[in-house]
Design an enzyme around this catalytic site. Structure first.
Site, PDB file in Angstrom:
ATOM      1  N   ASN A  20       0.815  -1.219   0.000  1.00  9.06           N
ATOM      2  CA  ASN A  20       0.000   0.000   0.000  1.00  9.06           C
ATOM      3  C   ASN A  20       0.847   1.267   0.000  1.00  9.06           C
ATOM      4  O   ASN A  20       0.336   2.356   0.255  1.00  9.06           O
ATOM      5  CB  ASN A  20      -0.954   0.013   1.202  1.00  9.06           C
ATOM      6  CG  ASN A  20      -0.233  -0.206   2.530  1.00  9.06           C
ATOM      7  OD1 ASN A  20       0.972  -0.001   2.614  1.00  9.06           O
ATOM      8  ND2 ASN A  20      -0.970  -0.617   3.546  1.00  9.06           N
ATOM      9  N   ASP A  21       2.133   1.143  -0.295  1.00  9.96           N
ATOM     10  CA  ASP A  21       2.992   2.331  -0.283  1.00  9.96           C
ATOM     11  C   ASP A  21       2.653   3.282  -1.427  1.00  9.96           C
ATOM     12  O   ASP A  21       2.730   4.504  -1.270  1.00  9.96           O
ATOM     13  CB  ASP A  21       4.466   1.931  -0.366  1.00  9.96           C
ATOM     14  CG  ASP A  21       4.985   1.385   0.960  1.00  9.96           C
ATOM     15  OD1 ASP A  21       4.239   1.454   1.949  1.00  9.96           O
ATOM     16  OD2 ASP A  21       6.122   0.895   0.989  1.00  9.96           O
ATOM     17  N   GLY A  61       5.086   5.798   5.327  1.00  9.80           N
ATOM     18  CA  GLY A  61       4.639   4.470   4.942  1.00  9.80           C
ATOM     19  C   GLY A  61       4.102   3.587   6.048  1.00  9.80           C
ATOM     20  O   GLY A  61       3.831   2.402   5.821  1.00  9.80           O
ATOM     21  N   ASP A 120       1.291   1.931   8.514  1.00 10.45           N
ATOM     22  CA  ASP A 120      -0.070   1.520   8.156  1.00 10.45           C
ATOM     23  C   ASP A 120      -0.735   0.758   9.300  1.00 10.45           C
ATOM     24  O   ASP A 120      -0.124   0.507  10.348  1.00 10.45           O
ATOM     25  CB  ASP A 120      -0.066   0.690   6.869  1.00 10.45           C
ATOM     26  CG  ASP A 120       0.918  -0.478   6.908  1.00 10.45           C
ATOM     27  OD1 ASP A 120       1.136  -1.029   8.004  1.00 10.45           O
ATOM     28  OD2 ASP A 120       1.479  -0.825   5.853  1.00 10.45           O
ATOM     29  N   ASP A 159     -10.739  16.835  17.341  1.00  8.30           N
ATOM     30  CA  ASP A 159      -9.723  17.852  17.079  1.00  8.30           C
ATOM     31  C   ASP A 159     -10.342  19.247  17.101  1.00  8.30           C
ATOM     32  O   ASP A 159     -11.513  19.435  16.784  1.00  8.30           O
ATOM     33  CB  ASP A 159      -9.119  17.550  15.702  1.00  8.30           C
ATOM     34  CG  ASP A 159      -7.993  18.481  15.328  1.00  8.30           C
ATOM     35  OD1 ASP A 159      -6.958  18.446  16.010  1.00  8.30           O
ATOM     36  OD2 ASP A 159      -8.153  19.234  14.353  1.00  8.30           O
ATOM     37  N   GLU A 184     -10.336  18.502  22.177  1.00  7.67           N
ATOM     38  CA  GLU A 184      -9.118  19.306  22.282  1.00  7.67           C
ATOM     39  C   GLU A 184      -9.505  20.752  22.585  1.00  7.67           C
ATOM     40  O   GLU A 184     -10.072  21.440  21.748  1.00  7.67           O
ATOM     41  CB  GLU A 184      -8.323  19.239  20.980  1.00  7.67           C
ATOM     42  CG  GLU A 184      -7.029  20.034  21.042  1.00  7.67           C
ATOM     43  CD  GLU A 184      -6.357  20.174  19.682  1.00  7.67           C
ATOM     44  OE1 GLU A 184      -5.124  20.243  19.637  1.00  7.67           O
ATOM     45  OE2 GLU A 184      -7.086  20.231  18.667  1.00  7.67           O
TER      46      GLU A 184
END
Length: 629
Positions: free
Chosen positions: A141-142, A162, A164, A346, A375
């Protein structure tokens, strides 16, 4: 000739039919659940020209309450009432002129009732991590075809590295070994924004471009659910990071706005498709005080809640009830679909206060034992306390159960570099922050932390393990819900002075080719193992410890440089003792007789050794001592 004319007429008629064909590209959410306390369901339907469609269904127990036609011709909102519906496949018919299209829509049974979903609490220790920076379990999945231009480059702190979901799944045993009980991942949803020319990406996850899809560079929705299921088997809860204040610039809503009031201040985008900042752009002031300020000016309030976070993150308008309904449903969908155990929201005060309270109230009604932390980045306890559910300091109820203790973070950041004196410096700052706990409706549901992804690492660019142990001892024994940041246990450091990426470094050993593997004792250095083992012992001791989760808290004014906090429950006592100076110090035992009583021997929680309490305690410079009896 006649045949030719008939053929032309046939083609023209087919063209009319094709033009009039009903197009439904997508329906959000893609499925829903029967038996919810709120039977209303909003469907956002995407499709060219779908605005003019008539909608019907003959599914038993379902009725269409309303159809909302937005300004864009390519959206349609359908409000259904499912109060009498059973699980099954509901057919929805969309009709434009004489053309129709049927959509099979799944209505699912729930895995459990809302009351049975239990969120995190002060009995947990949350471990916050960034999926992109923690571990890579698959290289497949990179590079994902079809996504906007990006690259993985671990040498660049602001590009993708990268990590996951599979990498996280492969290290669930590590979290058990450490002793944490809940995992908070920064956002995992799709962030399909291209890398910028100056080397920045949305690896952090806070620029959502699809609210119903895990970013394919992390994995799939199914892999996310599998990870959560396996985390539960390991006794770990999972907290999902969400963002209602803004989305990513490349969300479909930006290029084709459902309505002008879908976003705050959308006018600056007119004729500005690249989203470059201009004189019509308004960025938030990042000052949250106007939201609670009784004397706030209109201009200050507007800058705070309507200004965009950055140019790449359009500000959603939570005053629009359709926007808020979409977001509320999205959070419910993830709870029901993958089984998350909590939400971290957030930029909480940047969003519309009433809209967010509506969300929290509805979530609380559906999931009374669930938990959400918001937050709330202001360092005054009175401000933070006003956001907690049931606060007497606010003229409206937020229904937000857990708030973040930025006061504790700020005071500790100052105290670690100071000598604790007789008045204000050092641990007097912590003492003088905790004295305001009477402002909170529920102090145990305040989340404390010593660092996170938005701050410098506690260690800065150094390695002061004495200060770190004192900070962690406080964090894990006071009347709070504690949150750790990944890598603290192995002395990861860094500051934000150059880029945020320097406080979000890769966990060593999590990526192919790493020569240093901090996931194992064999791979850790001597210093890393010493810190890991110290913290792990403390974390495992804390698990299920009712003295810490239920005990009465008593704190003593720092005396001769020594700060003492006691927790007492059911005849048991824990004392956290900190020498807040770089000199040797003495703790006069008689001064603490009200919590020590006649006890003469206690046990050191970390070493297991006996500690005599029938004479004064001599403390080494910056010594941390946690004892129980």
């Amino acid at each position: 000739m006649k045949r030719f004319c008939l053929f032309i007429c046939f083609l023209l008629s087919m063209n009319v039919v094709m033009k009039a064909a009903v197009k439904v590209d997508r329906v959000e959410p893609a499925n829903w659940f029967v038996g919810m306390k709120n039977p209303s369901l909003q469907l956002m339907v995407y499709g060219q020209g779908i605005k003019d469609a008539e909608v019907s269904t003959d599914y038993p127990g379902v009725r269409i309450d309303s159809v909302v036609r937005l300004e864009s011709p390519n959206y349609l909102l359908v409000y259904l009432n499912l109060s009498g519906a059973q699980a099954g496949t509901m057919n929805l018919t969309f009709k434009v002129g004489k053309q129709t299209k049927k959509i099979a829509y799944p209505l699912l049974s729930r895995e459990m009732s809302g009351e049975r979903r239990t969120g995190f609490s002060n009995a947990d220790v949350l471990y916050m991590l960034m999926p992109d920076r923690f571990a890579s379990g698959s290289t497949a999945n990179d590079q994902i075809k079809g996504m906007r231009a990006y690259k993985n480059d671990r040498s660049q702190p602001s590009l993708r590295h990268g990590g996951d979901l599979e990498g996280l799944r492969q290290h669930l045993d590590y979290f058990n070994e450490l002793g944490v009980t809940a995992l908070w991942f920064t956002p995992v949803l799709e962030n399909d924004s291209p890398d910028t020319d100056n080397g920045f990406s949305t690896y952090h996850g806070y620029a959502t471009t699809d609210y119903y899809r895990v970013d394919p560079r992390f994995g799939t929705n199914e892999e996310y659910k599998q990870l959560i299921n396996e985390a539960h088997q390991h006794g770990l809860k999972v907290v999902m990071d969400m963002i209602f204040n803004h989305c990513g610039f490349h969300h479909p809503w930006v290029s084709d706005m459902p309505s002008r009031d879908w976003f705050n201040l959308p006018e600056w985008l007119d004729g500005n498709p690249e989203g470059r900042e201009n004189d019509r752009f308004l960025q938030t002031s990042y000052k949250l005080t106007p939201v609670m300020d009784p004397y706030a000016s209109e201009v200050d309030m507007k800058e705070t809640v309507e200004g965009w976070f950055v140019t790449s993150m359009p500000d959603l308008n939570q005053k629009n009830p359709h926007v808020m309904t979409y977001l509320i449903q999205n959070s419910k969908w993830w709870i029901e679909t993958v089984g998350i155990d909590g939400i971290r929201m957030d930029t909480y005060p940047y969003a519309d206060r009433e809209g967010m309270a509506r969300w929290m109230k509805e979530l609380d009604e559906e999931y009374p034992n669930f938990n959400t932390v918001g937050e709330t980045w202001v360092t005054e306890p009175a401000y933070t306390a006003a956001w907690q559910k049931g606060s007497r300091l606010s003229d409206s109820n937020s229904y937000l159960k857990t708030v973040m203790d930025f006061s504790f973070f700020e005071k500790l950041s100052q105290a670690k570099n100071e000598e604790t004196d007789a008045w204000w410096n050092g641990y007097n700052r912590i003492y003088n922050s905790l004295v305001y706990d009477y402002l909170y409706p529920n102090p145990s549901s305040v989340m404390a932390f010593i660092e996170n992804h938005d701050t410098d690492r506690f260690l800065g660019n150094g390695c002061d393990t004495l200060a770190l142990k004192q900070a962690l001892a406080l964090l894990l024994t006071i009347n709070r819900t504690p949150q750790l940041y990944y890598g603290t246990e192995i002395l990861m450091n860094g500051t934000k002075e150059v880029t945020d990426g320097n406080v979000r470094k890769d966990f060593p050993g999590g990526f192919p080719g790493d020569k240093h593997n901090a996931f194992t004792a064999e791979g850790r250095t001597k210093a890393e193992n010493a810190m890991f083992n110290w913290l792990s012992r403390l974390l495992h001791w804390r698990q299920g410890n009712e003295v810490i989760t239920k005990g009465k808290q008593t704190q003593f004014i720092p005396y001769q440089g020594v700060y003492v906090i006691a927790r007492r429950y059911a005849g048991r006592t824990v004392l956290t003792i900190l020498n807040g100076t770089t000199q040797t110090a003495v703790m006069p035992v008689k001064r603490y007789a009200e919590v020590i009583g006649t006890t003469t021997v206690a046990k050191d929680v970390i070493t297991g050794r006996n500690v005599r309490l029938d004479h004064d305690l001599n403390l080494r410079p910056r010594q941390t001592l946690i004892i129980e009896f």
